[in-house]
Scaffold this motif. Structure first.
Motif, PDB file in Angstrom:
ATOM      1  N   ILE A  51       0.859  -1.173   0.000  1.00  0.00           N
ATOM      2  CA  ILE A  51       0.000   0.000   0.000  1.00  0.00           C
ATOM      3  C   ILE A  51       0.902   1.232   0.000  1.00  0.00           C
ATOM      4  CG2 ILE A  51      -1.748  -1.300   1.297  1.00  0.00           C
ATOM      5  CD1 ILE A  51      -1.084   0.506   3.721  1.00  0.00           C
ATOM      6  N   PRO A  52       0.368   2.413  -0.285  1.00  0.00           N
ATOM      7  CA  PRO A  52       1.197   3.620  -0.253  1.00  0.00           C
ATOM      8  C   PRO A  52       1.839   3.807   1.121  1.00  0.00           C
ATOM      9  CG  PRO A  52      -0.884   4.066  -1.356  1.00  0.00           C
ATOM     10  CD  PRO A  52      -1.008   2.702  -0.756  1.00  0.00           C
ATOM     11  N   SER A  53       2.939   4.535   1.133  1.00  0.00           N
ATOM     12  CA  SER A  53       3.653   4.790   2.390  1.00  0.00           C
ATOM     13  C   SER A  53       2.810   5.649   3.327  1.00  0.00           C
ATOM     14  CB  SER A  53       4.975   5.501   2.101  1.00  0.00           C
ATOM     15  OG  SER A  53       4.721   6.819   1.631  1.00  0.00           O
ATOM     16  N   GLU A  54       3.191   5.657   4.603  1.00  0.00           N
ATOM     17  CA  GLU A  54       2.489   6.490   5.574  1.00  0.00           C
ATOM     18  C   GLU A  54       2.537   7.953   5.169  1.00  0.00           C
ATOM     19  OE1 GLU A  54       4.158   5.688   9.372  1.00  0.00           O
ATOM     20  OE2 GLU A  54       3.384   3.640   9.469  1.00  0.00           O
ATOM     21  N   THR A  55       3.670   8.378   4.608  1.00  0.00           N
ATOM     22  CA  THR A  55       3.804   9.763   4.157  1.00  0.00           C
ATOM     23  C   THR A  55       2.805  10.066   3.045  1.00  0.00           C
ATOM     24  OG1 THR A  55       6.162   9.785   4.700  1.00  0.00           O
ATOM     25  CG2 THR A  55       5.369  11.474   3.181  1.00  0.00           C
ATOM     26  N   LEU A  80      -4.993  -7.658   8.745  1.00  0.00           N
ATOM     27  CA  LEU A  80      -5.405  -7.193   7.426  1.00  0.00           C
ATOM     28  C   LEU A  80      -4.241  -6.593   6.654  1.00  0.00           C
ATOM     29  CD1 LEU A  80      -8.846  -5.573   8.283  1.00  0.00           C
ATOM     30  CD2 LEU A  80      -8.346  -7.897   7.545  1.00  0.00           C
ATOM     31  N   LEU A  81      -3.272  -6.051   7.384  1.00  0.00           N
ATOM     32  CA  LEU A  81      -2.053  -5.525   6.777  1.00  0.00           C
ATOM     33  C   LEU A  81      -0.854  -6.156   7.462  1.00  0.00           C
ATOM     34  CD1 LEU A  81      -2.908  -1.698   6.530  1.00  0.00           C
ATOM     35  CD2 LEU A  81      -3.009  -3.392   4.692  1.00  0.00           C
ATOM     36  N   ILE A  82       0.263  -6.185   6.762  1.00  0.00           N
ATOM     37  CA  ILE A  82       1.503  -6.747   7.309  1.00  0.00           C
ATOM     38  C   ILE A  82       2.629  -5.748   7.083  1.00  0.00           C
ATOM     39  CG2 ILE A  82       3.223  -8.584   7.095  1.00  0.00           C
ATOM     40  CD1 ILE A  82       1.014 -10.453   6.215  1.00  0.00           C
ATOM     41  N   ARG A  83       3.319  -5.402   8.170  1.00  0.00           N
ATOM     42  CA  ARG A  83       4.491  -4.535   8.048  1.00  0.00           C
ATOM     43  C   ARG A  83       5.721  -5.401   7.797  1.00  0.00           C
ATOM     44  NH1 ARG A  83       3.681   0.662   9.728  1.00  0.00           N
ATOM     45  NH2 ARG A  83       1.956   1.120  11.165  1.00  0.00           N
ATOM     46  N   ARG A  84       6.565  -4.975   6.855  1.00  0.00           N
ATOM     47  CA  ARG A  84       7.823  -5.667   6.598  1.00  0.00           C
ATOM     48  C   ARG A  84       8.951  -4.654   6.735  1.00  0.00           C
ATOM     49  NH1 ARG A  84       5.506  -8.728   1.348  1.00  0.00           N
ATOM     50  NH2 ARG A  84       4.386 -10.402   2.428  1.00  0.00           N
ATOM     51  N   GLN A  85       9.821  -4.925   7.697  1.00  0.00           N
ATOM     52  CA  GLN A  85      10.899  -4.000   8.005  1.00  0.00           C
ATOM     53  C   GLN A  85      11.702  -3.645   6.764  1.00  0.00           C
ATOM     54  OE1 GLN A  85      11.202  -2.761  11.109  1.00  0.00           O
ATOM     55  NE2 GLN A  85      12.805  -1.378  10.417  1.00  0.00           N
ATOM     56  N   LYS A  87      10.732  -2.613   3.966  1.00  0.00           N
ATOM     57  CA  LYS A  87      10.067  -2.845   2.680  1.00  0.00           C
ATOM     58  C   LYS A  87       8.742  -2.118   2.555  1.00  0.00           C
ATOM     59  CE  LYS A  87      12.159  -7.384   1.841  1.00  0.00           C
ATOM     60  NZ  LYS A  87      11.883  -8.829   1.556  1.00  0.00           N
ATOM     61  N   GLY A  88       8.074  -1.863   3.676  1.00  0.00           N
ATOM     62  CA  GLY A  88       6.795  -1.175   3.634  1.00  0.00           C
ATOM     63  C   GLY A  88       5.682  -1.996   4.252  1.00  0.00           C
ATOM     64  N   THR A  89       4.450  -1.615   3.915  1.00  0.00           N
ATOM     65  CA  THR A  89       3.265  -2.279   4.448  1.00  0.00           C
ATOM     66  C   THR A  89       2.509  -2.932   3.302  1.00  0.00           C
ATOM     67  OG1 THR A  89       3.105  -0.629   6.216  1.00  0.00           O
ATOM     68  CG2 THR A  89       1.149  -1.957   5.779  1.00  0.00           C
ATOM     69  N   PHE A  90       2.082  -4.174   3.529  1.00  0.00           N
ATOM     70  CA  PHE A  90       1.464  -4.968   2.469  1.00  0.00           C
ATOM     71  C   PHE A  90       0.091  -5.470   2.907  1.00  0.00           C
ATOM     72  CE2 PHE A  90       5.914  -4.922   1.732  1.00  0.00           C
ATOM     73  CZ  PHE A  90       6.108  -5.049   0.365  1.00  0.00           C
ATOM     74  N   VAL A  91      -0.773  -5.683   1.933  1.00  0.00           N
ATOM     75  CA  VAL A  91      -2.075  -6.286   2.217  1.00  0.00           C
ATOM     76  C   VAL A  91      -1.845  -7.746   2.587  1.00  0.00           C
ATOM     77  CG1 VAL A  91      -4.378  -6.783   1.327  1.00  0.00           C
ATOM     78  CG2 VAL A  91      -3.139  -4.749   0.529  1.00  0.00           C
ATOM     79  N   ALA A  92      -2.372  -8.153   3.721  1.00  0.00           N
ATOM     80  CA  ALA A  92      -2.188  -9.526   4.181  1.00  0.00           C
ATOM     81  C   ALA A  92      -2.853 -10.497   3.205  1.00  0.00           C
ATOM     82  CB  ALA A  92      -2.766  -9.707   5.578  1.00  0.00           C
ATOM     83  N   THR A  93      -2.283 -11.667   3.124  1.00  0.00           N
ATOM     84  CA  THR A  93      -2.825 -12.708   2.263  1.00  0.00           C
ATOM     85  C   THR A  93      -2.751 -14.039   2.999  1.00  0.00           C
ATOM     86  OG1 THR A  93      -2.425 -13.999   0.253  1.00  0.00           O
ATOM     87  CG2 THR A  93      -0.547 -12.806   1.158  1.00  0.00           C
ATOM     88  N   HIS A  94      -3.693 -14.915   2.700  1.00  0.00           N
ATOM     89  CA  HIS A  94      -3.684 -16.232   3.342  1.00  0.00           C
ATOM     90  C   HIS A  94      -2.542 -17.100   2.840  1.00  0.00           C
ATOM     91  CE1 HIS A  94      -7.337 -15.882   5.737  1.00  0.00           C
ATOM     92  NE2 HIS A  94      -7.850 -15.211   4.736  1.00  0.00           N
TER      93      HIS A  94
END
Length: 259
Positions: A51-55, A80-85, A87-94
């Motif tokens: 997803i877009p950055s926090e900024t 629902l979202l996953i943070r990756r150090q 790399k950013g934030t990603f939409v969670a997936t099963h």
């Protein structure tokens, strides 16, 4: 990047009008959380995508990065979202390894999850009974996909499941398709049908196996089984699956963690 003045954090009117802001009495970070959820629901950001950055989000919604961060923290806490150090934030997936077993609660008595194999007994399009229609918020008689399957652990049948899915959303689902996909079933629903299950409600009770159930699970008639009825929801609390499972617990147990 200059920060937004503190006054911008005082009211929902600071969110650009076309973002569909929530009522002003809702805390601002909750409004931002709602706006992000709307993007997830609409498929703007798909499972596995960043997803877009926090900024960028702070600029888009005209709030501080701290407000965006708090909203994202809650969405990450809801899986629902996953943070990756780095790399950013990603939409969670099963398909994510650490959430693959989020909805599979059966563990062996050593406390470990085991890989399961599937045996599809049937997968067909039927008319929804009044009970199934009520659970899935459909009209009685509307089409649903009905699947019956057995999950085997180490070659031993452990779970007998009946699954009902809205027929229009899951049109074309086949037994071959369910067997061919080797990952979690919910990941297949994401990939093939664009449906992500985000939460579930369950009811558990003890039951005695009928003759038919006992035969399918390879246990004696009237053996004790754990009955688990699950209603799974996608975004916006829309029910997308009714699942009824019968679990053998002679060497396994149902594990649930309460936070």
């Amino acid at each position: 990047m200059p920060s937004v003045p503190p006054a911008a954090e005082q009211s929902a009117t600071d969110i650009v009008p076309d973002e569909g802001a929530a009522p002003a009495f809702s805390p601002l970070y909750q409004q931002i959380k709602t706006l992000i959820l709307q993007r997830l629901e609409s498929g703007d950001w798909k499972p596995g995508e960043s997803i877009p950055s926090e900024t960028d989000l702070a600029l888009r919604f005209r709030v501080s990065q701290g407000t965006v961060r708090k909203a994202i923290d809650e969405l990450a806490g809801d899986n629902l979202l996953i943070r990756r150090q780095g790399k950013g934030t990603f939409v969670a997936t099963h398909s994510e390894r650490h959430v693959q077993y989020r909805f599979l609660k059966l563990r062996n008595d050593s406390g470990e999850y085991e890989h399961s194999d599937r045996r599809i007994l049937e997968c067909k399009r039927v008319r929804a009974s009044a009970e199934v229609a009520r659970a899935l918020q459909l009209r009685a008689g509307e089409p649903v996909m009905q699947t019956r399957r057995i999950l085997l652990f180490g070659g031993v049948p452990r779970i007998l499941e009946d699954i009902w899915l809205p027929g229009q959303t899951f049109k074309g689902l086949t037994a071959a398709q369910m067997l061919a996909y080797k990952g979690p079933t919910y990941a297949m629903f994401e990939l093939e049908f664009g449906v992500r299950m985000v939460r579930a409600s369950e009811k558990l009770r003890a039951v005695a196996a009928s003759a038919d159930q006992a035969s399918l699970l390879d246990v004696a008639d009237a053996s004790p089984l754990l009955s688990v009825e699950r209603l799974s929801f996608t975004y916006n609390d829309t029910p997308m699956e009714l699942r009824r499972g019968l679990y053998r617990t002679d060497s396994h147990h149902y594990h649930n963690q309460l936070n």
